[in-house]
Design an enzyme around this catalytic site. Sequence first.
Site, PDB file in Angstrom:
ATOM      1  CG  HIS A 149      55.687  40.220  98.501  1.00 50.25           C
ATOM      2  ND1 HIS A 149      54.391  39.805  98.675  1.00 50.25           N
ATOM      3  CD2 HIS A 149      55.717  40.835  97.280  1.00 50.25           C
ATOM      4  CE1 HIS A 149      53.670  40.132  97.611  1.00 50.25           C
ATOM      5  NE2 HIS A 149      54.445  40.760  96.754  1.00 50.25           N
ATOM      6  CG  ASP A 153      50.834  45.131  94.708  1.00 53.53           C
ATOM      7  OD1 ASP A 153      52.033  44.958  95.028  1.00 53.53           O
ATOM      8  OD2 ASP A 153      50.196  44.315  94.015  1.00 53.53           O
ATOM      9  CG  HIS A 154      51.541  42.671  98.384  1.00 47.95           C
ATOM     10  ND1 HIS A 154      50.746  41.575  98.615  1.00 47.95           N
ATOM     11  CD2 HIS A 154      51.678  42.750  97.039  1.00 47.95           C
ATOM     12  CE1 HIS A 154      50.418  41.006  97.458  1.00 47.95           C
ATOM     13  NE2 HIS A 154      50.970  41.710  96.495  1.00 47.95           N
ATOM     14  CG  HIS A 205      56.331  37.490  93.550  1.00 46.65           C
ATOM     15  ND1 HIS A 205      56.024  37.791  92.246  1.00 46.65           N
ATOM     16  CD2 HIS A 205      55.885  38.543  94.301  1.00 46.65           C
ATOM     17  CE1 HIS A 205      55.421  38.972  92.194  1.00 46.65           C
ATOM     18  NE2 HIS A 205      55.320  39.447  93.434  1.00 46.65           N
ATOM     19  CG  ASP A 224      51.713  38.920  94.677  1.00 44.22           C
ATOM     20  OD1 ASP A 224      50.519  38.840  95.016  1.00 44.22           O
ATOM     21  OD2 ASP A 224      52.238  39.990  94.281  1.00 44.22           O
ATOM     22  CG  HIS A 262      47.290  40.130  92.495  1.00 49.70           C
ATOM     23  ND1 HIS A 262      47.166  41.477  92.198  1.00 49.70           N
ATOM     24  CD2 HIS A 262      48.449  39.999  93.195  1.00 49.70           C
ATOM     25  CE1 HIS A 262      48.214  42.127  92.699  1.00 49.70           C
ATOM     26  NE2 HIS A 262      49.002  41.253  93.307  1.00 49.70           N
TER      27      HIS A 262
END
Length: 350
Positions: A149, A153-154, A205, A224, A262
């Site tokens: 996605h 942070d991805h 998400h 996530d 995470h």
Amino acid sequence: IINPNRHQPTTPFATDRTKQPMLPRLLAMAAFIRLASSFTSSLHATKRLLPLSSPFVAALSPSDYFVNCKTTSHRSPVRRTSSWSHIMMSASAGSLEVAQIPCLSDNYGYLIHDPKTGQTAAVDTPSAAAYARELANRGWKLTHILNTHHHDDHVGGNMELKTEGVKVYGPAADGNIPGMDIPLQDGDTFSFGGADAIVIDVGGHTSGHIAFYFPEEKTAFTGDSLFSLGCGRMFEGTPKQNWASLQRLRNLPDDTTIYCAHEYTESNARFAMSVEPGNPDLVRRTEEIEAKRARGEPTVPSLLGEEKLTNPFLRGDVSPEIRKNVGASDDEDGAAIFHKIRLGKDNFRG
């Protein structure tokens, strides 16, 4: 070091060693050797790559791990409990190798490597620098980037890692994937090395979130969408969409290894215990998680079978205890129950 002769220097490195009493000198030397040995062991621990024979983290001694907490001043190897442990791990997923890379404050990034073809894929790119170091350490050449996605942070390392020949795969429903070459949607399949990957729509998400499932390797990279004992906060999707996504993941075989993005498991366990304290599988798993975190060990990956038994976001429609504790009635459908569990977690302060 206590020196009975007060006129003598008290440091173990006194200038006139011939006048220093023998016992303090011996004690000082022993202390110095212990300190040097501890420091050397810690340095080796920071560089050690830990090969694992299974998807689960092997039991580690304190010298096998180190912490790197962005919220504190500790930037060196320490033997203490932490909310975040940096351990480079390797696992075998059928014909593929998986390297799990701690990044940023609490992310996990992954490199998938096919030894026969030499192809290597990054699953999301939270930190280009961390990936570059790991690729260099292992002698692997990046060929694919698989994005789940669009959150920074991805995808933050996409463009730095996208050198010549590297192809970026990402969700077709998400137009915010930097450098995307190959858009994917639910049910698409593609080959990576000698393995086949199936794309699963896990929107919720984010509206376009996807997961990568390798059936022969019994492995899924869920980003996530599904965490160990949790799921991602619902930023863009709807409860109906998110619940349908979790059902698609729940329908995978129990022996599927779930690599999520995470290290949230300990806090997730506290919430899970608040809504299903009578679940003996959850009680046992929570104790195991607390023990792992006390030792500084990761709790990721997990087996999907464990998640089905303990993750409240997969259990709302099968657990009367969860429904009661989140205020859901027996006639509410799974999406409505999921929504109440999600709201409970969003507001949980335990």
